[in-house]
Design a protein around this motif. Sequence first.
Motif, PDB file in Angstrom:
ATOM      1  N   ALA A  29       0.849  -1.188   0.000  1.00  0.00           N
ATOM      2  CA  ALA A  29       0.000   0.000   0.000  1.00  0.00           C
ATOM      3  C   ALA A  29       0.884   1.238   0.000  1.00  0.00           C
ATOM      4  O   ALA A  29       1.801   1.351   0.806  1.00  0.00           O
ATOM      5  CB  ALA A  29      -0.909  -0.001   1.226  1.00  0.00           C
ATOM      6  N   LEU A  30       0.610   2.144  -0.935  1.00  0.00           N
ATOM      7  CA  LEU A  30       1.422   3.352  -1.104  1.00  0.00           C
ATOM      8  C   LEU A  30       0.501   4.559  -1.182  1.00  0.00           C
ATOM      9  O   LEU A  30      -0.613   4.457  -1.681  1.00  0.00           O
ATOM     10  CB  LEU A  30       2.216   3.277  -2.413  1.00  0.00           C
ATOM     11  N   ASP A  54       9.737  -1.269  -5.939  1.00  0.00           N
ATOM     12  CA  ASP A  54      11.097  -0.991  -5.494  1.00  0.00           C
ATOM     13  C   ASP A  54      11.133   0.468  -5.047  1.00  0.00           C
ATOM     14  O   ASP A  54      11.107   1.381  -5.871  1.00  0.00           O
ATOM     15  CB  ASP A  54      12.079  -1.234  -6.647  1.00  0.00           C
ATOM     16  N   ALA A  55      11.165   0.696  -3.718  1.00  0.00           N
ATOM     17  CA  ALA A  55      11.087   2.059  -3.179  1.00  0.00           C
ATOM     18  C   ALA A  55      12.280   2.906  -3.601  1.00  0.00           C
ATOM     19  O   ALA A  55      12.130   4.086  -3.904  1.00  0.00           O
ATOM     20  CB  ALA A  55      10.982   2.010  -1.658  1.00  0.00           C
ATOM     21  N   VAL A  60       7.807  -0.194 -10.500  1.00  0.00           N
ATOM     22  CA  VAL A  60       6.940  -1.351 -10.281  1.00  0.00           C
ATOM     23  C   VAL A  60       7.325  -2.403 -11.304  1.00  0.00           C
ATOM     24  O   VAL A  60       7.525  -2.094 -12.477  1.00  0.00           O
ATOM     25  CB  VAL A  60       5.457  -0.959 -10.450  1.00  0.00           C
ATOM     26  N   THR A  61       7.441  -3.644 -10.843  1.00  0.00           N
ATOM     27  CA  THR A  61       7.706  -4.750 -11.758  1.00  0.00           C
ATOM     28  C   THR A  61       6.637  -5.807 -11.536  1.00  0.00           C
ATOM     29  O   THR A  61       5.957  -5.815 -10.518  1.00  0.00           O
ATOM     30  CB  THR A  61       9.106  -5.368 -11.530  1.00  0.00           C
ATOM     31  N   GLY A  62       6.518  -6.687 -12.509  1.00  0.00           N
ATOM     32  CA  GLY A  62       5.564  -7.783 -12.409  1.00  0.00           C
ATOM     33  C   GLY A  62       4.242  -7.435 -13.042  1.00  0.00           C
ATOM     34  O   GLY A  62       4.062  -6.379 -13.650  1.00  0.00           O
ATOM     35  N   LEU A 159       5.027   8.132  -0.176  1.00  0.00           N
ATOM     36  CA  LEU A 159       6.041   8.441  -1.184  1.00  0.00           C
ATOM     37  C   LEU A 159       5.991   9.926  -1.487  1.00  0.00           C
ATOM     38  O   LEU A 159       4.913  10.447  -1.782  1.00  0.00           O
ATOM     39  CB  LEU A 159       5.751   7.700  -2.492  1.00  0.00           C
ATOM     40  N   PRO A 160       7.123  10.616  -1.455  1.00  0.00           N
ATOM     41  CA  PRO A 160       7.105  12.024  -1.874  1.00  0.00           C
ATOM     42  C   PRO A 160       6.728  12.111  -3.351  1.00  0.00           C
ATOM     43  O   PRO A 160       7.081  11.234  -4.130  1.00  0.00           O
ATOM     44  CB  PRO A 160       8.547  12.489  -1.670  1.00  0.00           C
ATOM     45  N   SER A 161       5.969  13.142  -3.707  1.00  0.00           N
ATOM     46  CA  SER A 161       5.640  13.326  -5.117  1.00  0.00           C
ATOM     47  C   SER A 161       6.850  13.879  -5.836  1.00  0.00           C
ATOM     48  O   SER A 161       7.801  14.352  -5.214  1.00  0.00           O
ATOM     49  CB  SER A 161       4.458  14.293  -5.269  1.00  0.00           C
TER      50      SER A 161
END
Length: 167
Positions: A29-30, A54-55, A60-62, A159-161
């Motif tokens: 969750a982000l 991956d932060a 994003v993978t997959g 996550l910072p924009s």
Amino acid sequence: TSCNGKDDKSEDAPLQFSVGSDVYSVKAALQTVIPGTDTSFCMVALASDGLTYDAAAQTVTGSGYTFISEFAFPSTTKVLPAGTYSIFTGKTNPPMGAMGVMVIEIKNGEMTETSTTYECVSGSMTVSKTDETYTIDFSGKDKTGKDIKCHYKGVILYLPSTTEKAK
């Protein structure tokens, strides 16, 4: 939350979202806030099994599905506040607290032109927060009448924009 990163949720409902009879377990969750002059948009994404975030690389993978909700708030809002929100179907000038919800298919880390997308045209979400733990419950329908539901309880990684990083 236990030390192994898995939630002790035996007494709680599973962390999942669904479209019709298709059920997806929430793996991550982000949230991020996209600041504006008068209105900020808070986006929350719940990623299904099959997707890896991956932060460090912010990639994003997959392949899998993501449940995305976006909210309009005053520009002073920094994280998703607790409250009850309803789907806004207008195209411009969303009122404060307006919400949009979509479930999007991700293929090899990307949304493509062939990705299946379910956009909610009705529904409501309840968000509660205790310390850093959010509880999110959503029930709505897309334009074909498919039921879209979500239950999540846990931390939502902030996550910072891109605009925050540019400062």
